[in-house]
Every structure is written in C-alpha cells, then in structure tokens.
Design a protein around this motif. Structure first.
Motif, PDB file in Angstrom:
ATOM      1  N   UNK A 155       0.834  -1.214   0.000  1.00  0.00           N
ATOM      2  CA  UNK A 155       0.000   0.000   0.000  1.00  0.00           C
ATOM      3  C   UNK A 155       0.865   1.259   0.000  1.00  0.00           C
ATOM      4  N   UNK A 156       1.951   1.221   0.754  1.00  0.00           N
ATOM      5  CA  UNK A 156       2.879   2.357   0.809  1.00  0.00           C
ATOM      6  C   UNK A 156       3.468   2.629  -0.578  1.00  0.00           C
ATOM      7  N   UNK A 157       3.899   1.575  -1.242  1.00  0.00           N
ATOM      8  CA  UNK A 157       4.485   1.719  -2.580  1.00  0.00           C
ATOM      9  C   UNK A 157       3.465   2.258  -3.582  1.00  0.00           C
ATOM     10  N   UNK A 158       2.230   1.772  -3.521  1.00  0.00           N
ATOM     11  CA  UNK A 158       1.185   2.245  -4.432  1.00  0.00           C
ATOM     12  C   UNK A 158       0.875   3.720  -4.200  1.00  0.00           C
ATOM     13  N   UNK A 159       0.952   4.167  -2.940  1.00  0.00           N
ATOM     14  CA  UNK A 159       0.745   5.584  -2.634  1.00  0.00           C
ATOM     15  C   UNK A 159       1.884   6.435  -3.187  1.00  0.00           C
ATOM     16  N   UNK A 160       3.110   6.004  -2.900  1.00  0.00           N
ATOM     17  CA  UNK A 160       4.283   6.789  -3.256  1.00  0.00           C
ATOM     18  C   UNK A 160       4.480   6.921  -4.767  1.00  0.00           C
ATOM     19  N   UNK A 161       4.095   5.895  -5.510  1.00  0.00           N
ATOM     20  CA  UNK A 161       4.393   5.888  -6.947  1.00  0.00           C
ATOM     21  C   UNK A 161       3.125   5.783  -7.800  1.00  0.00           C
ATOM     22  N   UNK A 220       2.205  -0.901 -15.244  1.00  0.00           N
ATOM     23  CA  UNK A 220       2.679  -2.125 -14.589  1.00  0.00           C
ATOM     24  C   UNK A 220       3.550  -1.753 -13.393  1.00  0.00           C
ATOM     25  N   UNK A 221       3.842  -2.747 -12.560  1.00  0.00           N
ATOM     26  CA  UNK A 221       4.646  -2.535 -11.357  1.00  0.00           C
ATOM     27  C   UNK A 221       5.903  -3.391 -11.458  1.00  0.00           C
ATOM     28  N   UNK A 222       7.061  -2.753 -11.292  1.00  0.00           N
ATOM     29  CA  UNK A 222       8.337  -3.456 -11.391  1.00  0.00           C
ATOM     30  C   UNK A 222       9.017  -3.499 -10.037  1.00  0.00           C
ATOM     31  N   UNK A 223       9.288  -4.709  -9.573  1.00  0.00           N
ATOM     32  CA  UNK A 223       9.994  -4.910  -8.316  1.00  0.00           C
ATOM     33  C   UNK A 223      11.341  -5.557  -8.640  1.00  0.00           C
ATOM     34  N   UNK A 224      12.375  -5.170  -7.905  1.00  0.00           N
ATOM     35  CA  UNK A 224      13.709  -5.694  -8.209  1.00  0.00           C
ATOM     36  C   UNK A 224      14.344  -6.327  -6.983  1.00  0.00           C
ATOM     37  N   UNK A 258      10.001 -10.494  -1.634  1.00  0.00           N
ATOM     38  CA  UNK A 258       9.477  -9.678  -2.734  1.00  0.00           C
ATOM     39  C   UNK A 258       8.284 -10.373  -3.378  1.00  0.00           C
ATOM     40  N   UNK A 259       8.323 -11.713  -3.465  1.00  0.00           N
ATOM     41  CA  UNK A 259       7.185 -12.468  -3.997  1.00  0.00           C
ATOM     42  C   UNK A 259       5.960 -12.318  -3.102  1.00  0.00           C
ATOM     43  N   UNK A 260       6.169 -12.208  -1.798  1.00  0.00           N
ATOM     44  CA  UNK A 260       5.057 -11.965  -0.876  1.00  0.00           C
ATOM     45  C   UNK A 260       4.448 -10.587  -1.125  1.00  0.00           C
ATOM     46  N   UNK A 261       5.289  -9.634  -1.490  1.00  0.00           N
ATOM     47  CA  UNK A 261       4.790  -8.305  -1.876  1.00  0.00           C
ATOM     48  C   UNK A 261       3.896  -8.404  -3.110  1.00  0.00           C
ATOM     49  N   UNK A 262       4.317  -9.210  -4.086  1.00  0.00           N
ATOM     50  CA  UNK A 262       3.525  -9.393  -5.312  1.00  0.00           C
ATOM     51  C   UNK A 262       2.172 -10.001  -4.969  1.00  0.00           C
ATOM     52  N   UNK A 269      -4.618  -5.838  -4.083  1.00  0.00           N
ATOM     53  CA  UNK A 269      -4.816  -4.389  -3.995  1.00  0.00           C
ATOM     54  C   UNK A 269      -5.004  -3.712  -5.347  1.00  0.00           C
ATOM     55  N   UNK A 270      -4.522  -4.337  -6.431  1.00  0.00           N
ATOM     56  CA  UNK A 270      -4.590  -3.707  -7.750  1.00  0.00           C
ATOM     57  C   UNK A 270      -4.655  -4.769  -8.849  1.00  0.00           C
ATOM     58  N   UNK A 271      -5.215  -4.369  -9.986  1.00  0.00           N
ATOM     59  CA  UNK A 271      -5.280  -5.274 -11.143  1.00  0.00           C
ATOM     60  C   UNK A 271      -4.082  -5.102 -12.074  1.00  0.00           C
ATOM     61  N   UNK A 272      -3.185  -4.172 -11.767  1.00  0.00           N
ATOM     62  CA  UNK A 272      -2.035  -3.935 -12.637  1.00  0.00           C
ATOM     63  C   UNK A 272      -1.077  -5.120 -12.612  1.00  0.00           C
TER      64      UNK A 272
END
Length: 520
Positions: A19-25, A34-38, A58-62, A68-71
């Motif tokens: 949720x924090x990442x979706x707010x910030x970006x 799309x959302x890119x995690x590294x 990071x997979x748990x974040x996905x 939270x989102x359909x992206x």
C-alpha cells in the motif's frame, strides 16, 4: 476476493509495504501500466539463504499487490555479474585459479567448478535453478548482458552529463585518499581485462568517452556497450532509472548506499523506488552470513531437513529483526509452520491475512490436519530406530490407525526430513544425563505412576499425572527442572515434546520400557 475493509485493517507487512508503494508511486505506476519490483544479487559467491529471502519476501509483496490492484507485476532478479572479483571465496575449489583472475568481471573469471563458461555464469545458474525449484516468478537479468547489449547506454550518457553533480554527492562520503582515486566509471583494462578502479583524467560528453591513466599510458575509451561499468552506488541508481524500478528491498547494511543512490536518481530526473530495509541474517555465533565464508546454514541443507514453505515462513517473520540461521533453528520453524496451518482452520478473514502461511502459500492455505509436531517426530525417529520412511510410517500407523500417506502430503515429507535431520544434526549432539540417586527414584516413581495410565486416556490427563509425580518427588517449586530431567535422561536433550501427548501416541507400556532402558 479479500474484503477491502480487512485489507485496510491488517498490519501484515507485505500488505502495508504494498500500500505504501502504491501511494508513493501512484502516478508513475498508472502511467506505465505495470509494477516493477527488483531484487539484487552479487554472484561473487554461491547463492545463500539471504539471497533466497529477498526473492521470497518480494514475492510476498507481489501476492499482496494482487489483492490491492489489477495492474500486472514483474520481479526482476538482477545479477551484478560484471562486478570485479575482489577476493577468493573460502567455499569453492581451485582457489589458485580464482586468485589469478582477481579484479576481472565475474563473467570473465573461469568457473572453478568447471561446469560453465565463467564463475559468474555458474553462480547465476545456481541461483536460477534454486529459484525455479520454488516456482518463483521472476525475470532474470545479467549486468554483463545488459551493459554489452547497450540497454544502459542512454542512462550512461545521462550519468556522464551529470558527472560533476554525481561527484558532489559521492565525494563528501569518502576519505581524503579515496577521493583522489574515485570515479563513477570503471573502465575495463584492454590489456588485462580487469575492472580498473582509477581516477578519470578527462571526459568527452559529446562522444561519450573518458580518458584515464593506464600505467602511464593515457587511454580513451567509450563508456557505452560494456567498455565501462559503474561504481556500485551509481550503478544501483542507474539500474533503478533504466529499468524503471518501483520497489526494492535491501539489507540494513545498504541503507547508506540507498540514500546516495536515491540522491543520484533524483539528480538524473526520476523518483527513487519505494524501499524496505530488512535486518541481516546471522550464523550461530551472531556473525553476518557471508557468501564468501559460506557460514550459517546453506540453502541445500535447509531443504534436506525441512520444506521450502518452512523456510519461506522463516523469511516472512520479523523481517526488521536480525535472525540467526543455523541447523538448530529448523525444527522450531517447521513446528511454527504446522501450527499456523492449524490455526487458520478457525480464523476469520482478517486473522487469516495476519497468518504467515497465507503469505507463504500465496493466499491458499493447506487444509491438511496435523498428526504431530516435527519435534515429536524427531523423538519418534530415535525411539523407533526407524531409518527409512516406510519404517517410520509403519510406526506412526501403529498408533494412528486408518491414516493414509496420500491424505497427508505435508506430513509424508516431514517423515523423510525427520530421519535426515536426526541422523545429520541431532544424533551427534545427544548427551544423555546419568541421573543421581534422587533423580533415579523420581523417574522410577514416574514408571509406577504410569501403571495407573492406559492408552485410552487423554493426553491432558496423562500430563496431569506427570505433573503430580514431579510435585511429589521434590520438583513442586520448579516443574521445569522435572521435565528437563525427563528430556535429558530419556531423549538426551534439554527440551522435548509435550510428554502427555508423546506417551498417548507412543504408548504407555512402551514409554515405561523406554524410561527403564535409560536407567539401566
């Protein structure tokens, strides 16, 4: 579909961070769709559990983002394999071969295992094959391949354009001597093939070249196409910029690097990714786990002794607290995994979102009933002398009739893990206590007390009889010492299974004979 009100209420860290990442970006993500995690990996040594932990978390974040989102989401697993080999790892063969190739890019260092074209490729393949065994979804990217293919060229030009600004960010953080030799660009020596950490004498922004002193010779080289690589902090910022990264987690030892890389990417004209700093992994001595040292438990060892899911659970729990990783923590991690599965059967949606196994299993928690804890199973390996899965299963079925291996896939794997763990780890560490006269009399009193018990009694009732025996034989003030005595004499360890449950499963007469055998 998870209710929004529960997603809003939960404080499970993957959902909070997502949720924090979706707010910030928000605007940036919506623009690119799309959302890119590294996740980053330095292949200077064999992959270790810390590397796995970063991809698992990071997979748990996905998984959280999908609620939270359909992206669409993408995990980039980036290998910094163009980095120069700075020291020879302790845990690899052909040490002299590596010593003779120090400072060359890892993809130019011969493979000491003689399986792949280079040491970098060997470690990359080890990482990929491990991640594949967990069915992680990721997009592997090699630093060498991207540099040489020109993928970073436009960003490299931008970094050269901002050379002075980047130097102003980095130099104040360095000592006086290092300031004299620092350069964001590390040319590859045309003679030795080594990555050179030397100062740049001149640079030409119009044709993207730098001039440096190569042992007295002024050489001009392009910064493009893999002729140069970047120093770490600048390289990290360049990667964020070029790959449009939205999220990256990293160990707390890289916090200062992340701060500087953030300043650099902002200088280049983009916003830094949302970040998450996790605590480090330690070995049994409390020392940081190192790829080059090979200390702590290895990926391969954990997977010999326990399930991948138990390892994922360990990675989920308390990511901002330092965690020790060594053989002896495996049984506790497995038992916690089984316990969380059991708890989920009676939890509501909000509670389930807080249950670690929901995150471990991507929202689909196993329904399997628990037969017994892993700790108890380890005790049964010893008491039954079983050395194969079939033998141990026969022993289990003797006391748990009408169960079938097919219906208990998690437990079926535990049976195999328990035999391996007992033989490799526990057996050599067993220290059976020789009881003194008073302790012997107390244990004999326990045998007499068990004469009044039978296999039909509830585990709680048997446990009560054990308590009363301890109280009657000098342990009324400290029943912990009473159970410690039983464990040390009977099992050779300080902590053991809940005795009432163990006896109800193992059998009253069998337990009496077991105690007698230890007193003889």
């Amino acid at each position: 579909m998870i209710k929004k009100e529960n997603l809003d209420k939960t404080n499970a860290w993957p959902i909070v961070e997502a949720k924090k990442m979706l707010r910030e970006r928000k605007s940036l993500i919506e623009k690119k769709g799309k959302i890119t995690l590294q996740t980053g990996y330095g292949p200077s040594g064999l992959p270790h559990i810390g590397t796995f932990g970063e991809v698992a978390r990071t997979s748990m974040m996905v998984n959280a983002l999908k609620c939270l989102t359909d992206l669409p989401t993408e995990i980039i697993t980036f290998s910094d394999d163009m980095d120069g080999l700075r020291k020879v790892p302790d845990n690899v063969p052909n040490q002299e071969l590596l010593k003779n190739n120090l400072n060359k890019p890892l993809t130019q260092v011969p493979d000491p295992f003689e399986k792949f074209n280079s040491f970098g490729e060997h470690n990359n393949e080890k990482l990929k094959s491990f991640l594949d065994s967990f069915n992680f979804e990721y997009n592997f990217k090699s630093s060498t391949a991207l540099y040489k293919a020109g993928v970073f060229d436009d960003t490299l030009k931008l970094i050269l354009e901002n050379y002075e600004g980047i130097m102003n960010i980095i130099l104040p953080t360095l000592g006086q001597e290092r300031q004299k030799t620092y350069s964001p660009f590390l040319p590859i020596c045309p003679d030795t093939g080594k990555v050179l950490e030397i100062p740049v004498l001149e640079f030409n922004k119009s044709n993207s070249t730098i001039i440096f002193d190569n042992n007295g010779n002024k050489l001009e080289t392009s910064i493009l196409g893999g002729a140069c690589k970047l120093q770490w902090k600048v390289d990290w910022a360049m990667r964020w910029y070029a790959l449009d990264v939205d999220f990256e987690m990293y160990g707390k030892d890289l916090i200062e690097s992340a701060i500087l890389s953030t300043k650099i990417i902002k200088l280049l004209g983009k916003r830094n990714p949302s970040g998450f700093a996790y605590e480090l992994f330690l070995d049994e001595k409390g020392e940081k786990i190192s790829k080059s040292k090979g200390n702590g438990i290895t990926i391969e060892q954990w997977l010999e002794y326990a399930s991948p899911e138990s390892l994922s659970l360990y990675m989920y729990q308390n990511p901002k607290r330092a965690k020790k990783l060594y053989n002896e923590i495996v049984p506790k991690a497995v038992d916690e995994y089984l316990d969380f599965i059991e708890k989920a059967k009676n939890q509501n949606e909000l509670q389930i979102l807080m249950n670690p196994v929901w995150h471990v299993h991507n929202g689909i928690i196993p329904k399997e009933k628990m037969i017994m804890s892993f700790s108890m199973l380890l005790n049964l390996v010893e008491t039954s002398n079983a050395d194969t899965k079939d033998l141990l299963w026969k022993f289990v079925k003797k006391y748990k009739k009408n169960i079938n291996e097919i219906d208990y896939p998690i437990f079926d794997k535990l049976v195999g893990y328990a035999i391996k763990y007992f033989n490799d780890v526990i057996k050599s560490q067993k220290k059976y206590k020789k009881p003194n006269e008073n302790e012997t009399q107390a244990l004999k009193a326990l045998i007499l007390k068990l004469d009044n018990c039978n296999d039909e009694m509830k585990p709680e009732d048997i446990q009560t009889e054990i308590y009363s025996t301890g109280k009657e034989n000098g342990y009324a003030e400290n029943l912990r010492d009473w159970f410690k005595l039983i464990y040390e004499v009977v099992f050779g360890v300080e902590n053991g299974p809940r005795m009432g449950f163990f006896i109800s499963f193992f059998g009253v007469n069998e337990t009496k004979e077991l105690i007698r055998s230890k007193l003889e």
